[in-house]
Design a protein around this motif. Sequence first.
Motif, PDB file in Angstrom:
ATOM      1  N   GLN A  19       0.839  -1.202   0.000  1.00 26.10           N
ATOM      2  CA  GLN A  19       0.000   0.000   0.000  1.00 26.10           C
ATOM      3  C   GLN A  19       0.867   1.243   0.000  1.00 26.10           C
ATOM      4  OE1 GLN A  19      -3.158   0.163   2.900  1.00 26.10           O
ATOM      5  NE2 GLN A  19      -4.108   1.904   1.860  1.00 26.10           N
ATOM      6  N   LEU A  20       0.587   2.115  -0.955  1.00 27.09           N
ATOM      7  CA  LEU A  20       1.346   3.351  -1.120  1.00 27.09           C
ATOM      8  C   LEU A  20       0.584   4.522  -0.509  1.00 27.09           C
ATOM      9  CD1 LEU A  20       3.726   4.936  -2.449  1.00 27.09           C
ATOM     10  CD2 LEU A  20       2.269   5.149  -4.491  1.00 27.09           C
ATOM     11  N   PHE A  21       1.270   5.283   0.326  1.00 24.83           N
ATOM     12  CA  PHE A  21       0.704   6.500   0.909  1.00 24.83           C
ATOM     13  C   PHE A  21       1.544   7.693   0.464  1.00 24.83           C
ATOM     14  CE2 PHE A  21      -0.476   3.142   3.915  1.00 24.83           C
ATOM     15  CZ  PHE A  21      -1.834   3.383   4.072  1.00 24.83           C
ATOM     16  N   ARG A  22       0.924   8.864   0.567  1.00 24.59           N
ATOM     17  CA  ARG A  22       1.624  10.109   0.267  1.00 24.59           C
ATOM     18  C   ARG A  22       1.017  11.216   1.110  1.00 24.59           C
ATOM     19  NH1 ARG A  22       2.466  12.816  -5.800  1.00 24.59           N
ATOM     20  NH2 ARG A  22       4.060  14.354  -5.179  1.00 24.59           N
ATOM     21  N   ASP A  23       1.790  12.234   1.396  1.00 19.91           N
ATOM     22  CA  ASP A  23       1.294  13.373   2.164  1.00 19.91           C
ATOM     23  C   ASP A  23      -0.012  13.868   1.538  1.00 19.91           C
ATOM     24  OD1 ASP A  23       0.832  15.990   3.206  1.00 19.91           O
ATOM     25  OD2 ASP A  23       2.954  16.201   3.674  1.00 19.91           O
ATOM     26  N   TYR A  47       1.374  -7.929   4.039  1.00 15.49           N
ATOM     27  CA  TYR A  47       1.089  -6.509   3.832  1.00 15.49           C
ATOM     28  C   TYR A  47       2.352  -5.686   4.047  1.00 15.49           C
ATOM     29  CZ  TYR A  47      -0.841  -1.814   4.696  1.00 15.49           C
ATOM     30  OH  TYR A  47      -1.118  -0.466   4.651  1.00 15.49           O
ATOM     31  N   MET A  48       2.540  -4.700   3.167  1.00 17.77           N
ATOM     32  CA  MET A  48       3.671  -3.781   3.296  1.00 17.77           C
ATOM     33  C   MET A  48       3.173  -2.367   3.062  1.00 17.77           C
ATOM     34  SD  MET A  48       7.142  -3.587   0.998  1.00 17.77           S
ATOM     35  CE  MET A  48       8.175  -2.133   1.026  1.00 17.77           C
ATOM     36  N   LYS A  49       3.623  -1.447   3.881  1.00 14.54           N
ATOM     37  CA  LYS A  49       3.269  -0.038   3.759  1.00 14.54           C
ATOM     38  C   LYS A  49       4.494   0.734   3.285  1.00 14.54           C
ATOM     39  CE  LYS A  49       2.873   2.254   7.594  1.00 14.54           C
ATOM     40  NZ  LYS A  49       2.343   2.701   8.894  1.00 14.54           N
TER      41      LYS A  49
END
Length: 392
Positions: free
Chosen positions: A213-217, A295-297
């Motif tokens: 799962q990719l997050f961004r500001d 799962y990987m963040k």
Amino acid sequence: MLDYRSRASNIIKNGPQQPRCPDPEMWNKGDRFNDSTDPVPENGVQATLSRKTHIYLHATWRTGSSFLGELFNQHPDVFYLYEPMWHIWQTLYPGDAASLQGAVRDMMESLFRCDFSVLKLYAGNQNISTAFIFGWKMNKVICSEPLCNGHIRNEVGLVEEVVCGKCQRRDIKELERECKKYPVMVIKGVRVLDLGILVPLVRDPAINLQVIQLFRDPRAVHNSRLKSKQALVKESIQVLRSKKQTDKYKRLLVPNNRGNRADSYVSWAMEMICENWLNDIMLVINAPYWVKRNYMKIRYEDLVLHPMEELQRLYRFSNLTSFPAMDKFVLNMTQGKSYSSDKPFLISSRDAKEAIFAWRLRLSVKQIGEVEAYCSEVMRQLGYEKNNLDSS
């Protein structure tokens, strides 16, 4: 078992939910994963049943997911698909995003089994071929032998759309045969709103799905979404329609100021994106080991500021090995001359630091404050500090 956000919503809001029928918490006494009645095989058994590694890149719009996906598209051991679930949203528009989640998961399951016949459901009168797959002109598998000689599969480098566009269109069965040859299959998408719907694919030993799962500001995401707002209006409306039962979101779908309608749709969809992110984070925190194991963040900022380290971490999780050409590629992609692009969806070399902090110059103090207000908890969970408005 997978009632949408049944436990996550309670954790986040600390309040009762609207009653649902049937309520999985009634079945499992609060355990949405129900480990005791249906244990998941241990690693050794899963490896035997599923020799292929299946990965879903779980992201949302304008988070840098195309760049993340390209790190897998370039690897010679990866069969990569870019946004195949796009076809569902386009064909079933204006269906709301939540109601399309089941179809998204079903398509993903079929594709991971190298069964592409599911695409026929959304083809209309079109012939199904390699040219039907969304993003096919930049796909290394489709543009390389034996399907085409436009590129050499083992050579690292961005696919030229002009070159790939000249490739002969191949029957989808040929693509299925290629799919079965690769040890790792990766699908990148932005149309899964709730990580919970993927749990059956994680649980299925024949797929043993792994999720990155990719997050961004959120402020950077909001800035990028506003820049690309015309291209995101339809998707934003579909996301907002998922909340159409509430008066708040009914009003949002009919903005008073018609001139700012696109801005309104994109902005309020961003609020829902942060809500979905937080639900996903809470789900993983409270998930059993067999979910956390798969799962990987990853944060976009870490990926572009520390590309070598993050590439190694991504590949270890994905059972892949890096090599010098890939290391050089990821460095070149993050050390470009600038961030701005006339084509915001184009994959190109960018200045990583400018890409991260561009929102500080392009968003107003009011816009920054609004995003920080409705994304405050997810920002805290992901380690993003609020802007110091006094010093801006």
